[in-house]
Write an enzyme that holds these catalytic residues in place. Sequence first.
Site, PDB file in Angstrom:
ATOM      1  N   GLU A 122      48.785  31.564  37.892  1.00  0.00           N
ATOM      2  CA  GLU A 122      47.461  31.376  37.277  1.00  0.00           C
ATOM      3  C   GLU A 122      47.667  30.977  35.833  1.00  0.00           C
ATOM      4  O   GLU A 122      48.485  31.578  35.132  1.00  0.00           O
ATOM      5  CB  GLU A 122      46.650  32.687  37.245  1.00  0.00           C
ATOM      6  CG  GLU A 122      46.154  33.187  38.568  1.00  0.00           C
ATOM      7  CD  GLU A 122      45.304  34.470  38.406  1.00  0.00           C
ATOM      8  OE1 GLU A 122      45.052  34.907  37.255  1.00  0.00           O
ATOM      9  OE2 GLU A 122      44.906  35.022  39.443  1.00  0.00           O
ATOM     10  N   GLU A 146      33.058  32.587  38.531  1.00  0.00           N
ATOM     11  CA  GLU A 146      32.785  33.590  39.567  1.00  0.00           C
ATOM     12  C   GLU A 146      31.901  34.688  38.988  1.00  0.00           C
ATOM     13  O   GLU A 146      32.370  35.530  38.225  1.00  0.00           O
ATOM     14  CB  GLU A 146      34.110  34.147  40.102  1.00  0.00           C
ATOM     15  CG  GLU A 146      34.927  33.084  40.810  1.00  0.00           C
ATOM     16  CD  GLU A 146      36.331  33.547  41.167  1.00  0.00           C
ATOM     17  OE1 GLU A 146      36.465  34.365  42.089  1.00  0.00           O
ATOM     18  OE2 GLU A 146      37.291  33.105  40.513  1.00  0.00           O
ATOM     19  N   LYS A 175      32.577  38.731  39.107  1.00  0.00           N
ATOM     20  CA  LYS A 175      33.703  39.428  38.477  1.00  0.00           C
ATOM     21  C   LYS A 175      33.147  40.323  37.381  1.00  0.00           C
ATOM     22  O   LYS A 175      32.221  39.955  36.668  1.00  0.00           O
ATOM     23  CB  LYS A 175      34.697  38.419  37.895  1.00  0.00           C
ATOM     24  CG  LYS A 175      35.369  37.592  38.986  1.00  0.00           C
ATOM     25  CD  LYS A 175      36.574  36.869  38.454  1.00  0.00           C
ATOM     26  CE  LYS A 175      37.751  37.817  38.311  1.00  0.00           C
ATOM     27  NZ  LYS A 175      38.972  37.086  37.904  1.00  0.00           N
ATOM     28  N   GLU A 222      35.554  36.663  31.775  1.00  0.00           N
ATOM     29  CA  GLU A 222      36.021  36.876  33.151  1.00  0.00           C
ATOM     30  C   GLU A 222      35.259  36.010  34.156  1.00  0.00           C
ATOM     31  O   GLU A 222      35.798  35.615  35.174  1.00  0.00           O
ATOM     32  CB  GLU A 222      35.844  38.351  33.548  1.00  0.00           C
ATOM     33  CG  GLU A 222      36.952  39.248  33.061  1.00  0.00           C
ATOM     34  CD  GLU A 222      38.277  38.899  33.699  1.00  0.00           C
ATOM     35  OE1 GLU A 222      38.329  38.712  34.917  1.00  0.00           O
ATOM     36  OE2 GLU A 222      39.265  38.793  32.954  1.00  0.00           O
TER      37      GLU A 222
END
Length: 472
Positions: A274, A330, A333, A339
């Site tokens: 990542e 997202e 999260k 985040e």
Amino acid sequence: MHKIIYNSKKMGPLALFFYCFSLFVLSTCAEISNKIGINYGQLGNNLPSKYDSIQFIKSMKAGRVKIYDANPEILKLLSGTKLQVSIMVPNHEIISIASQQSTADQWVQNNVLAYYPQTMIRFILVGNEVLSSPDKKIWHHLVPAMRRIKNSLSAQNIRNIKVGTPLAMDIFQATYPPSNGIFRSDISDSVMIPLLQFLNHTRSFFFIDVYPYFPWSANPTITGLDYALFRATSNYTDPVSGLIYTNMLDQMLDSLVFAMARLGFSNIRIVIAETGWPNAGDIDEVGANTYNAATYNRNLIKRMTTKPALGTPARPGLVIPTFIFSLYDENQKTGRGTERHWGLLHPSGRPIYDMDITGKRPLSDYKPLPVAHNNEPYKGKVWCVVAKGVDLMELGRALTYACGEGNETCAALAPGRECYEPLSVFWHASFAFSSYWAQFQTKGGICYFNGLAQQTTINPSRGRCKFPSVTL
Ligand SMILES: *[C@@H]1O[C@H](CO)[C@@H](O)[C@H](O)[C@H]1NC(C)=O
Ligand SMILES: *[C@@H]1O[C@H](CO)[C@@H](O)[C@H](O)[C@H]1NC(C)=O
Ligand SMILES: *[C@@H]1O[C@H](CO)[C@@H](O)[C@H](O)[C@H]1NC(C)=O
């Protein structure tokens, strides 16, 4: 010092071939392509279907896709595509797989053999950032579980799937200067040595989640930003190794190279499991914007797809397979605003910013990006209020929670007091969130409340009712 570990002069293609050959069986070597991979995380309630998502990934011309489970629908959709696939054993299955070979065999049966080889599964990652988990019980089962999965594959004569585990930068005790890279003492002997033995023996990769955004944002300066975004005009020389660094990513990767070498492992290849940069975040999170996200990812892709490969100062010329985080923002999260904002695409599939993932488009070819306004830490007062479009029932529960924490958090909301507004849960919740955050921010409390809260620089106070604030 690096000269003992690695030959530091640039290798030509032929030398690289033999080098590669000496480290790996040919089949493995031929497979290490420099095509960029994408992390396909699914922690959102507004995301496109899996079918559409795979179409998006294909049309972006990614070379690889990594998922955080072994979702049957996704693995079927990937069948017959040219995408190399990385699947994951969830953390909660590690202990049972470590303790019985038959459990591992069954896992491989259900999640690999059911799709392979039509679906080009190439990596099985056992767990996600296991050594960052406070649940230490699982740490010691990690490598045994990896061995079990590898045994299952070997029993099936499968040789082109590597078994690994992605770890975060918190595995280090020190990373600076890179030549000082060393693993945490609580995991070094007990987990890292067996892990490195396994990876070396099976010719697998060290999978690392590596985000220059975090060290930069913890200590932001503009020159540091350029260094993190691969556009520094000056460089940094490691005083011990003498290696010259021009960006933070190389520095972080080489701290891993040196930490492994310190334990006697000089030949384990690295995969970036990542990396990325947030396109937005909370007001008190610096440098999270589309300008920096686009700059980071475009420059990253350019570097990682350059031929012959650039590698890092300690390992020049080596391809580092790289997965960008993440396909989408997202929204489910938890934690800080960043985040939820690592995405490349909007839920519609439209790019959040223009990006050619093949690395072929010249950087000068992109349209100008929106100007970044938060590259320096925000200074001033910030309040924590109810976010837009939230559910009233959930808000009631969050209000009760916030008022139950701290000292007199909601005293001003009592009937007759200055902030009392009968019938307005929204007003009361905004006050409670601000009051809670003002007391707990310095103790690590965040303005989140399960997505019900957001930061604002606009003072919500009215009349005699003064909202507590956080001063940044
Ligand atoms: C790593 O693997 C190679 C090739 O199998 C082997 O020669 C070497 O001794 C291993 N290194 C360590 C430190 O175990
Ligand atoms: C590092 O910076 C020095 C001084 O600016 C420069 O002369 C040198 O070419 C740079 N080296 C690299 C590898 O960028
Ligand atoms: C609440 O008050 C006590 C006593 O004054 C103090 O020790 C404590 O830190 C306060 N708690 C918060 C969250 O401010």
